[in-house]
Design an enzyme around this catalytic site. Structure first.
Site, PDB file in Angstrom:
ATOM      1  N   GLU A  90     -16.302   6.824  17.058  1.00  0.00           N
ATOM      2  CA  GLU A  90     -16.306   5.725  18.004  1.00  0.00           C
ATOM      3  C   GLU A  90     -15.231   4.670  17.754  1.00  0.00           C
ATOM      4  O   GLU A  90     -15.528   3.503  17.457  1.00  0.00           O
ATOM      5  CB  GLU A  90     -17.692   5.066  18.027  1.00  0.00           C
ATOM      6  CG  GLU A  90     -18.788   6.027  18.456  1.00  0.00           C
ATOM      7  CD  GLU A  90     -20.172   5.398  18.550  1.00  0.00           C
ATOM      8  OE1 GLU A  90     -21.043   6.007  19.166  1.00  0.00           O
ATOM      9  OE2 GLU A  90     -20.362   4.281  18.025  1.00  0.00           O
ATOM     10  N   GLU A 103     -22.830  12.712  20.507  1.00  0.00           N
ATOM     11  CA  GLU A 103     -24.056  11.938  20.375  1.00  0.00           C
ATOM     12  C   GLU A 103     -24.657  11.660  21.738  1.00  0.00           C
ATOM     13  O   GLU A 103     -23.958  11.239  22.666  1.00  0.00           O
ATOM     14  CB  GLU A 103     -23.783  10.587  19.680  1.00  0.00           C
ATOM     15  CG  GLU A 103     -23.386  10.682  18.232  1.00  0.00           C
ATOM     16  CD  GLU A 103     -23.145   9.313  17.605  1.00  0.00           C
ATOM     17  OE1 GLU A 103     -22.473   9.273  16.565  1.00  0.00           O
ATOM     18  OE2 GLU A 103     -23.622   8.289  18.161  1.00  0.00           O
TER      19      GLU A 103
END
Length: 918
Positions: A403, A518
């Protein structure tokens, strides 16, 4: 000249985010700077600077070490978050202060909290909090209790805020104390001050000591079962490796070109300060991974931090009693074990560089480097991991960075362009191993962190190995954050367009595969359930791979596949995912050696009101660790009230014909209990063609090797931590009487006490044991018992055949009556230890005359340091002349006079002469 600008960068109902930009418009560098400003609400987070002081509405912040210098034309950004709880907040009065200027310096008194000692039945504990001086305005400080040796069963946790009105200098904190009936010692906990407003915390920790008023605890006895036997077994083959994966258009394919879908689960913890996957405090990693496979997942995404890769990084969240083969391993070595077992059961592994410094969530700066690591060091860590697993296709892919929400895509700025950073790492990885898949996450411009892959359309990743690239977005439902599309009137029908726009188009255009790294939810928000009903079919319809977040129940946002007990599967989640699960992915390295598990019970004599701990470890006997069994150690934990626990070790199967072998499991370091039986002897029964066999007790019964009908046996009666008792027998199966005997005892232990026999010599691991005057005669069909106590482990203990003594003096280091006067001596070693022994002597008068004074010569390499019922007359070389003292000079006919000594040294070559009469 310096310019200071402020801008509001984000806002929401209960707070906002701001940015102060400092620009050096001058011609000289600025070194060391401060900025003052006012905020009507409290600043909860700040970056790019540190808060120097806070009084009332006024904040003074100063530079960090890395941005203290601002070159001409340079800028520094200070970011912060203000949480005002919905009542508004403003920033004003911003001023820049350079080194040498005097910033506002409000008077900030010190605040301190005292300690207190109370009895357990006192009801409350009151701590005094004081200011060093009064103020002209209200100030405050927060407090909270913190457990120490005392926990929430000993006091009622408390927290709050103390407010000092203008002129006040003292306040109190009162905590309720629990008077229980638990038998325990004195305990303590703390009251900790924090979040001072208008104050400086000088002494921020107050200690509350609770004096116990209960009786001392009665400790239970801890015992391990003494003897266990197990068949060795034979090796069997395990799963074969299918090789590396590649890509073809939007598909991931195996080494035979078959399309596969990776449908795995995230098992986090390695990226945190715990530095290993979570849950290993409850279960073994093998049991955990077996359950993942049983649920239907075919891969595991393992997050890690760069800190976890450093030398000396060790896990802090593992119960080694259930994970004994992880004891003593570094964090990366724990990953090795997990990867090896994944290969055995056919699960693939994706290594996810979740963050740089150990912690929670992605890196705080939102980039792939930082938090103490340069871009070059980040690349070097990937090179190290690539080399470590370059021959292991179980590690199917590398997720390069988690991320990178503050990065850009395709901007060309090497400091922020994630596309350039990823390409640099991929080139380095594929230089070492061109076979491994690389996963590239998105950025966060208007979408989920890691989920925005719009830049791929105009600026795709460029790499030499074009069939090894997978894009990996992250995407979540409403409960994680209320994105604007969740409030669209067309929800949830609008979701497909959102996903297609940010990442789905890559697979639909056949550019590259997508693996959603995710997604997850607690399945409680009705909007989340609608989201799942759309997203799971979207995965399968578009042929997307994924790793669900998360297996762990301790994910604050999503929970996990498991309940909080780390064992029970949440059926609702598995049922939702089931239609999207892919086929099994084989793995491993071909043939594996089978091991047989041995479970050993450990028990307490009675329940304990507290936790009881005991360490355990394996130890070689005739069986060798790594060849015959798997070395292991750990700690068994008995919760209050529990009286039984068990540990498991593994015996290695082979096809070698050999004798039965033994090794030990030793208990040590008991906490909350007393060790009474601390050794279990494991006998491995060989099951191969010409190997040994026999019963399961740890008893050696040597055959009658000389066929005289006389033989010996020896067995372990009792063990404890660091020692054991052995019982031996001389068995007379002949037709004649025995009048003297010796045996050889082989043991790595040290004999410390012996009965009905004596130690004649000790060399290496071999003791020669002989009869004493009362145990030499063994009638036909009878046996003579003898035994000893030893320090050490019992595994490997055995005894030779019996050597019969036909001449009373043959083989006896304590000769009898050599001069024929009927008075002679005997000397027996009673006890030994590392570096010394105790010997007992006798002067025996079988004559018809009274002895009125005597002496003997003792030959020994040791040094006599204490003596009783006798005196040292002289000492020269290895020979002591020992004589009677005033109370032992007379020895009447048919009586025995005893004496003895303590010596430092070895018992080797110990001997005593015949008696010399005065």
């Amino acid at each position: 000249m310096t310019d200071v600008d402020y801008q509001l960068t984000n806002s929401w109902s209960t707070g906002f985010q701001g940015l102060i930009r400092v620009t050096n418009d001058g011609t000289e560098a600025i070194t060391g700077w401060q900025v003052t400003f006012t905020s009507t609400a409290r600043i909860s987070d700040i970056w790019g600077a540190t808060i120097l002081s806070h009084s009332g509405d006024t904040y003074v912040v100063q530079s960090m070490p890395w941005n203290a210098t601002i070159n001409p034309g340079g800028t520094v950004d200070i970011g912060f978050i203000v949480r005002h709880g919905g009542v508004g907040g403003t920033i004003g009065d911003i001023e820049f202060v350079t080194e040498g200027d005097d910033p506002p310096a409000p008077v900030v008194p010190d605040v301190s909290i005292g300690d207190v000692v109370v009895d357990e039945d006192s009801g409350t504990a009151t701590l005094h909090v004081t200011l060093s001086e009064a103020t002209t305005e209200a100030t405050s400080v927060a407090f909270a209790t913190a457990a120490g040796t005392a926990d929430a069963s000993d006091f009622l946790p408390a927290s709050g805020t103390l407010t000092f009105a203008a002129g006040e200098t003292e306040a109190t904190v009162t905590v309720q104390i629990v008077d229980d009936a638990v038998e325990e010692g004195d305990e303590s906990f703390s009251v900790v001050l924090s979040d001072a407003d208008g104050l400086t915390i000088a002494d921020g920790t107050g200690t509350v000591t609770i004096r116990a008023n209960d009786a001392p605890p009665t400790l239970p006895e801890i015992a391990i079962e003494t003897a266990i036997s197990v068949d060795e077994g034979n090796p069997s083959s395990g799963p074969a490796a299918d090789g590396w994966f590649s890509t073809s258009g939007s598909d991931i394919i195996d080494s035979d070109g078959n399309v596969v879908r990776i449908t795995g689960v995230n098992w986090f913890g390695g990226e945190t300060t715990r530095k290993a996957p979570d849950g290993l405090h409850v279960r073994s990693y093998q049991d955990m991974m077996d359950q993942m496979k049983e649920v239907g997942f075919n891969a595991i995404r393992l997050p890690f931090s760069n800190d976890m890769l450093r030398d000396g990084a060790t896990p802090t969240n593992i119960n080694y009693s259930v994970n004994p083969d992880l004891a003593g391993l570094s964090s990366i070595e724990v990953f090795d074990k997990i990867i090896d077992y994944a290969g055995e059961i056919g699960i693939r592994i994706i290594l996810d560089n979740h963050r740089n410094a150990a912690g929670d969530g992605p890196s705080s700066n939102g980039l792939w480097y930082g938090e103490g690591y340069t871009h070059e060091e980040w690349v070097a860590d990937w090179e190290t991991l690539t080399a470590r697993y370059q021959d292991n296709p179980t590690v199917v892919g590398f997720d390069l960075s988690g991320e990178p929400f503050a990065a850009t895509w395709g901007s060309g700025d090497p400091a922020t362009d994630w596309r350039l950073g990823a390409e640099d790492a991929i080139d380095a990885i594929h230089e070492i191993n061109p076979e491994v898949l690389v996963l590239v996450e998105g950025i966060a411009e208007g979408f989920w962190w890691g989920g925005d892959l719009r830049g791929v359309e105009s600026a795709p990743i460029r790499l030499d190995e074009t069939d090894k690239l997978v894009y990996s977005p992250h995407v979540y439902p409403n409960s994680i954050y209320a994105q604007p599309w969740f409030n669209d009137p067309n929800y949830p029908e609008n979701l497909t367009d959102v996903w297609d726009y940010y990442f789905g188009y890559i697979a639909q255009d056949d550019t590259a595969p997508i693996l959603v790294g995710e997604f997850g939810s607690r399945f409680e928000d009705p909007k989340d359930l609608l989201w799942m009903e759309k997203f799971i079919p979207y995965l399968t319809e578009n042929g997307l791979s994924y790793t669900y977040w998360s297996w762990n129940p301790n994910s604050g946002d999503t929970g996990g596949i498991l309940e909080n007990d780390w064992t029970t599967v949440i059926d609702e989640k598995v049922t939702a995912l089931e239609p999207s699960l892919g086929d099994e992915l084989s793995g491993g390295d071909g043939s594996v050696s089978t091991t047989t598990e041995v479970t050993v019970s450990v028990s307490l004599s009675e329940p304990s009101s507290g936790t009881v701990l005991v360490d355990w470890m394996t130890a070689d006997g005739t069986a060798i660790a790594g060849e015959d069994y798997v070395a292991a150690n750990g700690t068994l934990v008995f919760a209050p009230g529990e009286t039984t626990a068990s540990l498991t070790v593994e015996v290695v199967a082979d096809t070698v014909a050999e004798d039965d072998e033994t090794f030990s499991i030793l208990l040590a370091n008991a906490d909350g209990g007393i060790l009474t039986n601390g050794e279990a002897i494991i006998t491995i029964r060989d099951n191969d063609a010409t190997g040994g066999g026999g019963g399961g007790d740890p008893v050696e019964e040597n055959p009658d090797t000389n066929a005289d009908g006389i033989f010996a046996d020896i067995g372990v009666r009792e063990t404890w931590a660091g020692g054991f008792i052995a019982d031996g027998h001389v068995n007379n199966g002949s037709n004649g009487q025995i009048d003297g005997w010796t045996v050889e005892v082989n043991t790595s232990a040290t004999i410390t006490d012996i009965w009905n026999s004596k130690i004649l010599s000790h060399t290496g691991d071999t003791y020669v044991i002989g009869n004493i005057s009362t145990s030499g005669t063994v009638n036909p069909g009878a046996d003579m018992g003898w035994g000893f106590v030893a320090d050490g482990i019992a595994a490997g203990l055995d005894v030779s055949d019996v050597t019969v003594i036909t001449d009373p003096d043959e083989g006896n280091d304590n000769p009898a009556d050599t001069n024929g006067d009927g008075v002679y001596s005997d000397l027996v070693v009673r006890q030994t230890w590392t570096g010394g022994f105790v010997a007992d002597g006798e002067v025996i008068n079988d004559s018809s005359q009274r002895v009125d004074g005597w002496s003997v010569e003792v030959t020994t390499l040791a040094t006599i340091r204490d003596i009783w019922n006798a005196e040292i007359a002289s000492h020269e070389g290895d020979t002591y002349v020992i004589t009677n003292n005033s109370s032992t000079s007379q020895v009447d006919p048919d009586t025995v006079r005893t004496w003895g000594f303590v010596a430092d040294g070895l018992i080797d070559n110990l001997a005593v002469s015949d008696v010399i009469l005065a």
